[in-house]
Design a protein around this motif. Structure first.
Motif, mmCIF file in Angstrom:
data_model
loop_
_atom_site.group_PDB
_atom_site.id
_atom_site.type_symbol
_atom_site.label_atom_id
_atom_site.label_comp_id
_atom_site.label_asym_id
_atom_site.label_seq_id
_atom_site.Cartn_x
_atom_site.Cartn_y
_atom_site.Cartn_z
ATOM 1 N N ALA A 92 -19.670 -2.028 59.485
ATOM 2 C CA ALA A 92 -21.025 -1.548 59.207
ATOM 3 C C ALA A 92 -21.487 -2.204 57.916
ATOM 4 O O ALA A 92 -20.730 -2.313 56.956
ATOM 5 N N LEU A 93 -22.725 -2.651 57.917
ATOM 6 C CA LEU A 93 -23.295 -3.348 56.770
ATOM 7 C C LEU A 93 -24.472 -2.549 56.251
ATOM 8 O O LEU A 93 -25.428 -2.288 56.987
ATOM 9 N N ALA A 94 -24.399 -2.159 54.991
ATOM 10 C CA ALA A 94 -25.496 -1.428 54.356
ATOM 11 C C ALA A 94 -26.391 -2.409 53.623
ATOM 12 O O ALA A 94 -25.914 -3.395 53.054
ATOM 13 N N GLY A 95 -27.663 -2.138 53.643
ATOM 14 C CA GLY A 95 -28.601 -2.956 52.892
ATOM 15 C C GLY A 95 -28.692 -2.472 51.450
ATOM 16 O O GLY A 95 -28.438 -1.308 51.163
ATOM 17 N N PRO A 96 -29.050 -3.354 50.541
ATOM 18 C CA PRO A 96 -29.177 -2.953 49.141
ATOM 19 C C PRO A 96 -30.401 -2.066 48.915
ATOM 20 O O PRO A 96 -31.397 -2.144 49.641
ATOM 21 N N SER A 97 -30.312 -1.197 47.952
ATOM 22 C CA SER A 97 -31.423 -0.346 47.515
ATOM 23 C C SER A 97 -32.000 0.508 48.640
ATOM 24 O O SER A 97 -33.197 0.750 48.708
ATOM 25 N N GLY A 98 -31.133 0.949 49.557
ATOM 26 C CA GLY A 98 -31.574 1.854 50.598
ATOM 27 C C GLY A 98 -32.333 1.224 51.754
ATOM 28 O O GLY A 98 -32.777 1.925 52.646
ATOM 29 N N ARG A 99 -32.498 -0.097 51.740
ATOM 30 C CA ARG A 99 -33.208 -0.737 52.851
ATOM 31 C C ARG A 99 -32.196 -1.293 53.836
ATOM 32 O O ARG A 99 -31.027 -1.452 53.533
ATOM 33 N N GLU A 100 -32.690 -1.589 55.056
ATOM 34 C CA GLU A 100 -31.811 -2.206 56.044
ATOM 35 C C GLU A 100 -31.442 -3.616 55.597
ATOM 36 O O GLU A 100 -32.238 -4.284 54.944
ATOM 37 N N PRO A 101 -30.272 -4.081 55.990
ATOM 38 C CA PRO A 101 -29.909 -5.468 55.669
ATOM 39 C C PRO A 101 -30.880 -6.438 56.337
ATOM 40 O O PRO A 101 -31.369 -6.180 57.437
ATOM 41 N N SER A 102 -31.134 -7.530 55.677
ATOM 42 C CA SER A 102 -32.024 -8.555 56.242
ATOM 43 C C SER A 102 -31.314 -9.296 57.366
ATOM 44 O O SER A 102 -30.088 -9.250 57.486
ATOM 45 N N ASP A 103 -32.081 -10.025 58.166
ATOM 46 C CA ASP A 103 -31.495 -10.837 59.228
ATOM 47 C C ASP A 103 -30.513 -11.856 58.649
ATOM 48 O O ASP A 103 -29.455 -12.100 59.222
ATOM 49 N N ALA A 104 -30.856 -12.430 57.511
ATOM 50 C CA ALA A 104 -29.967 -13.412 56.879
ATOM 51 C C ALA A 104 -28.665 -12.760 56.420
ATOM 52 O O ALA A 104 -27.580 -13.350 56.555
ATOM 53 N N GLU A 105 -28.747 -11.556 55.880
ATOM 54 C CA GLU A 105 -27.537 -10.847 55.447
ATOM 55 C C GLU A 105 -26.655 -10.501 56.649
ATOM 56 O O GLU A 105 -25.426 -10.632 56.586
#
Length: 138
Positions: A92-105
């Protein structure tokens, strides 16, 4: 994703991902067990007994938690590709600062997972068999 719970099934994995405070993207790399081209008779025997071989990644996908109800949904989708597989590695990959991870991430994380499977460095992922049971590699 951080959890202190032991994950023994795909349902446990989904529950842990859903319990995280950050938005999670689920990452999956499907692998097939193969006998290496250069193998010993002992390696071949273990492989034939279902206890050895090398795992090769054959496909990958990412999913939002809301896109996946359970393991059977993931298994059905994978079957529709026609690509056989023996094990699926999950993270599972969490996005930074509460946002979803970007497509690139997400793309970078999947590439990293594929590379780890090629190197047999899979200890940081949870792996499941075709029935959704957690696997433990030794």
């Amino acid at each position: 994703m951080q959890t202190t719970t032991t994950l023994s099934s795909f349902d446990d994995f989904l529950a842990a991902a859903r319990a995280q405070p950050e938005s999670q993207r689920l990452l999956f790399v499907f692998g097939v067990a193969e006998l290496p081209q250069t193998h010993s008779p002992g390696q071949e025997k273990r492989f034939r007994e279902g206890r050895g071989g090398a795992l090769s990644p054959v496909m990958c996908v990412d999913k939002a938690i809301t896109e996946l109800a359970d393991f059977s949904a993931l298994a059905q989708e994978s079957q529709s590709t026609g690509q056989p597989w023996d094990v699926v590695f999950a993270a599972a990959l969490a996005g930074p600062s509460g946002r979803e991870p970007s497509d690139a991430e997400v793309e970078q994380a999947l590439r990293s997972m594929i590379g780890a499977v090629h190197r047999s460095a899979v200890e940081r992922f949870i792996a499941f068999d075709r029935d959704g049971h957690a696997l433990h590699f030794s």
